[in-house]
Design an enzyme around this catalytic site. Structure first.
Site, short mmCIF file in Angstrom:
data_model
loop_
_atom_site.label_atom_id
_atom_site.label_comp_id
_atom_site.label_asym_id
_atom_site.label_seq_id
_atom_site.Cartn_x
_atom_site.Cartn_y
_atom_site.Cartn_z
N ASP A 173 0.60 -1.10 0.13
CA ASP A 173 0.62 0.41 -0.22
C ASP A 173 0.74 1.58 0.31
O ASP A 173 2.20 1.06 0.57
CB ASP A 173 -0.77 0.14 1.53
CG ASP A 173 -1.85 1.20 1.09
OD1 ASP A 173 -2.25 1.28 0.05
OD2 ASP A 173 -2.40 1.37 2.34
N ASN B 34 -10.84 -2.78 -5.56
CA ASN B 34 -9.91 -1.49 -7.16
C ASN B 34 -10.27 -1.42 -8.41
O ASN B 34 -10.20 -0.37 -9.33
CB ASN B 34 -8.40 -2.21 -7.47
CG ASN B 34 -7.71 -2.22 -6.18
OD1 ASN B 34 -6.78 -2.75 -5.72
ND2 ASN B 34 -6.96 -1.68 -5.26
#
Length: 246
Positions: free
Chosen positions: A24, A72
């Site tokens: 991330d 996503n």
């Protein structure tokens, strides 16, 4: 009595055998530099090679990385298209290095929504590296833990309906055989970069007894040194798996 897991083949005592990483912070890393988010994703992809190459030196035989989640797809079309292109380029560019380093590559996740060119590249890379055994790199693309369990449950239910499995034989050891990760050991250590302290639907079943490290470093800044330090610190964890010390 404490429950002790014996080191598996090739495992270095005190080191995590299987490390999973939620990579991330790519977008924030790019934004901090006044660049588009995709610039950060490309920087993050380059970081993957360094971490893969570090694995044998710290006794990590299995590395699983979270590249693209089922959630996503909510990102902008530009970013999603850029990520899919990055995945294709990564496979083409890294195949030689992966082979040279003895890396066996697997992909997990639902491939149905991916484009045919990417699926072909994924299949070809899996086939080309299948005999490698130094590091087992698993890349999660269009992956979500709940989606994985749902798909596994459907397959299990179909086997029950077809008479290949009796309902009374289903226990906690049964479902893992239907998961995308059925050939992998559960992760010993899960690392999340960028300062967020959540698991984001990653390896929900498999990480029931994993140790977690939530670190502030953004993924493109995550170095081999920091990775090795976290793996070394893992040896000091007191892992009792629900038991107690005698």
């Amino acid at each position: 009595m404490a429950l002790k897991r014996q080191p598996q083949h090739g495992q270095v005592p005190g080191c995590p055998h299987h490390v999973a990483i939620i990579m991330d912070g790519n977008g924030r890393w790019a934004t901090q530099r006044g660049r588009p988010r995709l610039f950060g994703h490309h920087a993050g992809a380059r970081r993957v090679r360094e971490i893969v190459e570090a694995c044998p030196h710290v006794g990590v035989r299995y590395l699983t990385i979270f590249a693209f989640s089922t959630e996503n797809w909510k990102r902008t079309q530009v970013e999603v298209a850029g990520l899919m292109n990055l995945f294709r380029r990564y496979i083409i560019r890294e195949t030689k290095a992966l082979m040279a380093n003895g890396v066996c590559v697997r992909f997990i996740g639902d491939r149905d929504r991916l484009d045919n060119k990417l699926i072909t590249l994924m299949n070809d890379l899996e086939a080309a590296t299948a005999a490698n055994d130094v590091v087992h790199l698993t890349i999660a693309i269009n992956y979500g833990g709940r989606d994985e369990v749902s798909r596994a449950t459907r397959r299990l239910a179909q086997d029950v309906a077809d008479g290949r499995l009796r309902p009374e034989d289903v226990d906690e050891e049964t479902l893992p055989r239907y998961l995308d990760t059925c050939v992998l050991p559960d992760p010993d250590l899960v690392i999340r970069t960028s300062g967020e302290a959540r698991i984001s639907n990653f390896l929900l079943w498999q990480s029931a007894y994993s140790e977690y490290e939530f670190i502030d470093t953004l993924w493109p800044d995550f170095t081999r040194t920091e990775f090795e330090s976290l793996c070394s610190a893992f040896g000091g964890r007191d892992r009792r798996y629900g038991g107690v010390r005698p």
